[in-house]
Design a protein around this motif. Structure first.
Motif, PDB file in Angstrom:
ATOM      1  N   VAL A 138      -5.413  13.940  26.337  1.00  0.00           N
ATOM      2  CA  VAL A 138      -6.699  14.492  26.787  1.00  0.00           C
ATOM      3  C   VAL A 138      -6.459  15.684  27.691  1.00  0.00           C
ATOM      4  CG1 VAL A 138      -8.817  13.984  28.075  1.00  0.00           C
ATOM      5  CG2 VAL A 138      -7.764  12.202  26.687  1.00  0.00           C
ATOM      6  N   LEU A 139      -7.182  16.753  27.435  1.00  0.00           N
ATOM      7  CA  LEU A 139      -7.145  17.908  28.322  1.00  0.00           C
ATOM      8  C   LEU A 139      -8.325  17.758  29.269  1.00  0.00           C
ATOM      9  CD1 LEU A 139      -5.675  20.660  28.739  1.00  0.00           C
ATOM     10  CD2 LEU A 139      -7.499  21.685  27.399  1.00  0.00           C
ATOM     11  N   MET A 140      -8.030  17.713  30.558  1.00  0.00           N
ATOM     12  CA  MET A 140      -9.094  17.530  31.543  1.00  0.00           C
ATOM     13  C   MET A 140      -9.303  18.865  32.241  1.00  0.00           C
ATOM     14  SD  MET A 140      -9.157  14.654  34.488  1.00  0.00           S
ATOM     15  CE  MET A 140     -10.598  14.351  35.509  1.00  0.00           C
ATOM     16  N   LYS A 141     -10.464  19.455  32.008  1.00  0.00           N
ATOM     17  CA  LYS A 141     -10.704  20.794  32.563  1.00  0.00           C
ATOM     18  C   LYS A 141     -11.317  20.736  33.959  1.00  0.00           C
ATOM     19  CE  LYS A 141     -11.455  22.651  27.976  1.00  0.00           C
ATOM     20  NZ  LYS A 141     -12.505  23.001  27.032  1.00  0.00           N
ATOM     21  N   GLY A 142     -11.807  19.602  34.327  1.00  0.00           N
ATOM     22  CA  GLY A 142     -12.417  19.400  35.645  1.00  0.00           C
ATOM     23  C   GLY A 142     -12.907  17.971  35.682  1.00  0.00           C
ATOM     24  N   HIS A 143     -13.482  17.563  36.803  1.00  0.00           N
ATOM     25  CA  HIS A 143     -13.980  16.183  36.878  1.00  0.00           C
ATOM     26  C   HIS A 143     -15.051  15.975  35.808  1.00  0.00           C
ATOM     27  CE1 HIS A 143     -11.738  14.923  40.321  1.00  0.00           C
ATOM     28  NE2 HIS A 143     -12.082  16.019  40.971  1.00  0.00           N
ATOM     29  N   GLY A 144     -14.837  14.975  34.975  1.00  0.00           N
ATOM     30  CA  GLY A 144     -15.817  14.648  33.937  1.00  0.00           C
ATOM     31  C   GLY A 144     -15.810  15.591  32.743  1.00  0.00           C
ATOM     32  N   LYS A 145     -14.819  16.512  32.698  1.00  0.00           N
ATOM     33  CA  LYS A 145     -14.791  17.459  31.565  1.00  0.00           C
ATOM     34  C   LYS A 145     -13.535  17.217  30.729  1.00  0.00           C
ATOM     35  CE  LYS A 145     -17.235  21.090  33.932  1.00  0.00           C
ATOM     36  NZ  LYS A 145     -16.963  22.142  34.894  1.00  0.00           N
ATOM     37  N   TYR A 146     -13.741  16.642  29.576  1.00  0.00           N
ATOM     38  CA  TYR A 146     -12.592  16.229  28.754  1.00  0.00           C
ATOM     39  C   TYR A 146     -12.630  16.856  27.374  1.00  0.00           C
ATOM     40  CZ  TYR A 146     -13.127  12.568  32.229  1.00  0.00           C
ATOM     41  OH  TYR A 146     -13.290  11.905  33.403  1.00  0.00           O
ATOM     42  N   LYS A 147     -11.418  17.164  26.890  1.00  0.00           N
ATOM     43  CA  LYS A 147     -11.290  17.538  25.481  1.00  0.00           C
ATOM     44  C   LYS A 147     -10.169  16.659  24.914  1.00  0.00           C
ATOM     45  CE  LYS A 147     -10.309  21.245  22.369  1.00  0.00           C
ATOM     46  NZ  LYS A 147      -9.866  22.559  22.110  1.00  0.00           N
ATOM     47  N   VAL A 148     -10.515  15.864  23.905  1.00  0.00           N
ATOM     48  CA  VAL A 148      -9.486  15.008  23.297  1.00  0.00           C
ATOM     49  C   VAL A 148      -8.671  15.875  22.338  1.00  0.00           C
ATOM     50  CG1 VAL A 148      -9.068  12.954  21.896  1.00  0.00           C
ATOM     51  CG2 VAL A 148     -10.961  12.973  23.544  1.00  0.00           C
ATOM     52  N   LEU A 149      -7.391  16.057  22.656  1.00  0.00           N
ATOM     53  CA  LEU A 149      -6.536  16.921  21.821  1.00  0.00           C
ATOM     54  C   LEU A 149      -5.993  16.154  20.618  1.00  0.00           C
ATOM     55  CD1 LEU A 149      -4.409  18.673  24.598  1.00  0.00           C
ATOM     56  CD2 LEU A 149      -6.509  19.495  23.517  1.00  0.00           C
ATOM     57  N   GLY A 150      -5.748  14.888  20.808  1.00  0.00           N
ATOM     58  CA  GLY A 150      -5.212  14.096  19.710  1.00  0.00           C
ATOM     59  C   GLY A 150      -5.306  12.628  20.042  1.00  0.00           C
ATOM     60  N   GLU A 151      -5.272  11.806  18.993  1.00  0.00           N
ATOM     61  CA  GLU A 151      -5.283  10.365  19.231  1.00  0.00           C
ATOM     62  C   GLU A 151      -4.575   9.654  18.096  1.00  0.00           C
ATOM     63  OE1 GLU A 151      -9.358   8.894  19.495  1.00  0.00           O
ATOM     64  OE2 GLU A 151     -10.014  10.753  18.590  1.00  0.00           O
ATOM     65  N   THR A 152      -4.474   8.350  18.201  1.00  0.00           N
ATOM     66  CA  THR A 152      -3.764   7.641  17.152  1.00  0.00           C
ATOM     67  C   THR A 152      -4.641   7.536  15.913  1.00  0.00           C
ATOM     68  OG1 THR A 152      -2.562   5.656  16.517  1.00  0.00           O
ATOM     69  CG2 THR A 152      -4.444   5.352  17.995  1.00  0.00           C
ATOM     70  N   ARG A 153      -3.984   7.618  14.761  1.00  0.00           N
ATOM     71  CA  ARG A 153      -4.746   7.501  13.512  1.00  0.00           C
ATOM     72  C   ARG A 153      -4.827   6.052  13.058  1.00  0.00           C
ATOM     73  NH1 ARG A 153      -2.809  12.697   9.986  1.00  0.00           N
ATOM     74  NH2 ARG A 153      -3.312  14.242  11.580  1.00  0.00           N
ATOM     75  N   ASP A 154      -4.022   5.194  13.688  1.00  0.00           N
ATOM     76  CA  ASP A 154      -4.075   3.775  13.303  1.00  0.00           C
ATOM     77  C   ASP A 154      -3.920   2.892  14.547  1.00  0.00           C
ATOM     78  OD1 ASP A 154      -1.121   4.015  13.503  1.00  0.00           O
ATOM     79  OD2 ASP A 154      -1.285   4.979  11.547  1.00  0.00           O
ATOM     80  N   ASP A 155      -2.731   2.313  14.730  1.00  0.00           N
ATOM     81  CA  ASP A 155      -2.550   1.412  15.871  1.00  0.00           C
ATOM     82  C   ASP A 155      -2.382   2.195  17.178  1.00  0.00           C
ATOM     83  OD1 ASP A 155      -2.528  -0.550  14.004  1.00  0.00           O
ATOM     84  OD2 ASP A 155      -0.411  -1.066  14.197  1.00  0.00           O
ATOM     85  N   ALA A 156      -2.865   1.610  18.259  1.00  0.00           N
ATOM     86  CA  ALA A 156      -2.591   2.194  19.579  1.00  0.00           C
ATOM     87  C   ALA A 156      -1.148   1.868  19.953  1.00  0.00           C
ATOM     88  CB  ALA A 156      -3.542   1.606  20.604  1.00  0.00           C
ATOM     89  N   ALA A 157      -0.595   2.626  20.899  1.00  0.00           N
ATOM     90  CA  ALA A 157       0.799   2.413  21.290  1.00  0.00           C
ATOM     91  C   ALA A 157       1.015   0.981  21.789  1.00  0.00           C
ATOM     92  CB  ALA A 157       1.196   3.424  22.355  1.00  0.00           C
ATOM     93  N   GLY A 158       0.122   0.511  22.668  1.00  0.00           N
ATOM     94  CA  GLY A 158       0.265  -0.841  23.219  1.00  0.00           C
ATOM     95  C   GLY A 158       0.140  -1.899  22.130  1.00  0.00           C
ATOM     96  N   GLU A 159      -0.787  -1.635  21.199  1.00  0.00           N
ATOM     97  CA  GLU A 159      -0.985  -2.548  20.074  1.00  0.00           C
ATOM     98  C   GLU A 159       0.309  -2.628  19.249  1.00  0.00           C
ATOM     99  OE1 GLU A 159      -4.133  -0.991  17.689  1.00  0.00           O
ATOM    100  OE2 GLU A 159      -4.165  -2.695  16.317  1.00  0.00           O
TER     101      GLU A 159
END
Ligand code: KG4
Ligand code: ZN
Length: 386
Positions: free
Chosen positions: A185-206
């Motif tokens: 996540v790119l956080m540009k300020g408090h409460g300002k987020y841009k999701v750059l990437g995420e998992t396409r299937d399982d989460a890392a912890g999963e």
């Protein structure tokens, strides 16, 4: 401001009280009732069981957090003999807001926290703040720290003239790795987020949990894999009598985006142990290689994103942030490849699910007057980070 946080999105019933002053947050209490022992025998979280446990635990946990913090909303501070109108500024018995996780998570679990927050807000006449669970994990990095990630003592936090900087500079890059999510996540300020990437299937912890299940190491899998992997020298690849016995892929490491995929890694582990009659003799090797593969991909993509978006503050968050190898590798990579950048990693107790992080995220929202009337609070199991 004094904020009560409530978190029930998965299998931890948590409540905490934080005091926010300017950009600084001090944790006054942090109560967590874990259900790990209950879910262990099923090898994972059973939603109905989790919800029932939350119902039983939520009020004792909330009371414990309030008591420890010395906050009594039924006995608000008086001014000239009259009760102050909320939101009162902290004070002896004062509570300025209730922050609650509204999603994402298991809906039956979320509902318990949300309904509790609504009821208390109505009864105590205190405003409410809706918090995204991922945002909570991100804000674990804002608890009692300065920009160099040193933990501040409460005197330093409360003294506004204290020279110690407590600011994380934006844009910041956050790697959030938990049982349910893997996100850059790119956080540009408090409460300002841009999701750059995420998992396409399982989460890392999963993936850690599933890998541990394959290796019959129990639940939760992350700490178990990490413990077995420690038995191997991480600097040497897992060799046995000169033959490399375990190699697993680094999924999507060279892909052109910031997405992740961990389901193939788990399947590769399954095939590897199916082919190995003696896999039970090599559990440390399998655990270490699985951990090395997951960590390498996470670190590689984080550094790539930080370089692309010129981030000077990198933050790690989520349950998998408790993983020592991930902490070590990321620290090393930030030092070697992002000179001058600052890496922030929450204390262990604020990595896995807790309500101090929710109260902290709530504080920064409350400061911006981002309240949600209690009537409009709604659990949303697929809530997006916005
Ligand atoms: O953030 P969290 O407490 O709950 C969710 O929001 O999902 O994260 C729980 C996850 C589990 O999958 C657990 O296996 C993983 O965090 N975890 C770890 C470690 N400690 C917890 N994974 C790797 N290494 C650890 N030391
Ligand atoms: Zn979480």
């Amino acid at each position: 401001m004094i904020i009560l946080g409530i978190e029930t999105s998965c299998d931890e019933t948590a409540a905490a009280v934080v005091r926010g002053i300017g950009d600084r947050v001090e944790v006054l209490s942090n109560a967590v009732s874990s259900q790990i022992e209950i879910h262990k025998k099923y090898g994972g979280v059973v939603p109905e069981v989790a919800a029932r446990e939350h119902v039983l635990n939520i009020m004792p946990v909330v009371n414990q957090a309030l008591e420890k913090a010395g906050v009594n909303p039924l006995n608000p501070p008086l001014q000239g003999g009259r009760v102050l109108n909320p939101p009162f500024e902290g004070g002896a018995g004062g509570l300025d807001a209730i922050a609650v996780t509204v999603g994402p998570g298991l809906v039956t679990s979320l509902l318990v926290g949300v309904e509790t927050a609504k009821t208390l807000a109505y009864a105590w006449d205190v405003p409410t703040v809706a918090v995204n669970h991922i945002e909570g994990h991100i804000y674990a990095n804002f608890i009692g720290r300065n920009s160099k990630s040193e933990i501040l003592n409460s005197k330093q936090i409360q003294n506004p003239k204290s020279k110690i900087k407590n600011k994380i500079q934006f844009p910041a890059l956050i790697l959030t790795v938990s049982g349910g999510h893997t996100m850059l996540v790119l956080m540009k300020g408090h409460g300002k987020y841009k999701v750059l990437g995420e998992t396409r299937d399982d989460a890392a912890g999963e993936a850690f949990d599933k890998a541990a299940q394959l290796l019959q190491l129990g639940y939760p899998g992350g700490p178990a894999i990490a413990k077995w992997a420690e038995k191997i020298n991480p600097l040497k690849p897992p060799f046995k009598r000169g033959v490399r016995v375990v190699t697993l892929p680094r999924p999507m490491i060279n892909s052109n985006d910031f997405d992740f995929s961990f389901s193939g890694l788990k399947t590769a582990l399954l095939y590897a142990i199916q082919k190995d009659r003696d896999w039970k003799l090599r559990i440390p090797e399998y655990a270490a290689e699985f951990q090395a593969a997951a960590v390498e991909v996470l670190v590689h993509k984080t550094i790539k994103a930080a370089l692309k978006y010129n981030c000077k503050n990198i933050m790690l968050s989520g349950g998998v942030a408790a993983n020592l190898e991930l902490r070590r590798q990321l620290e090393q990579a930030v030092k070697n490849k992002l000179s001058g950048a600052n890496l922030s990693i929450p204390e262990f107790k604020y990595c896995t699910d807790n309500a101090a992080m929710i109260a902290t995220a709530g504080y920064f929202r409350a400061r911006r007057k981002k309240f949600t009337p209690w009537r409009k609070l709604k659990a949303d199991c697929n809530l997006e980070l916005k």
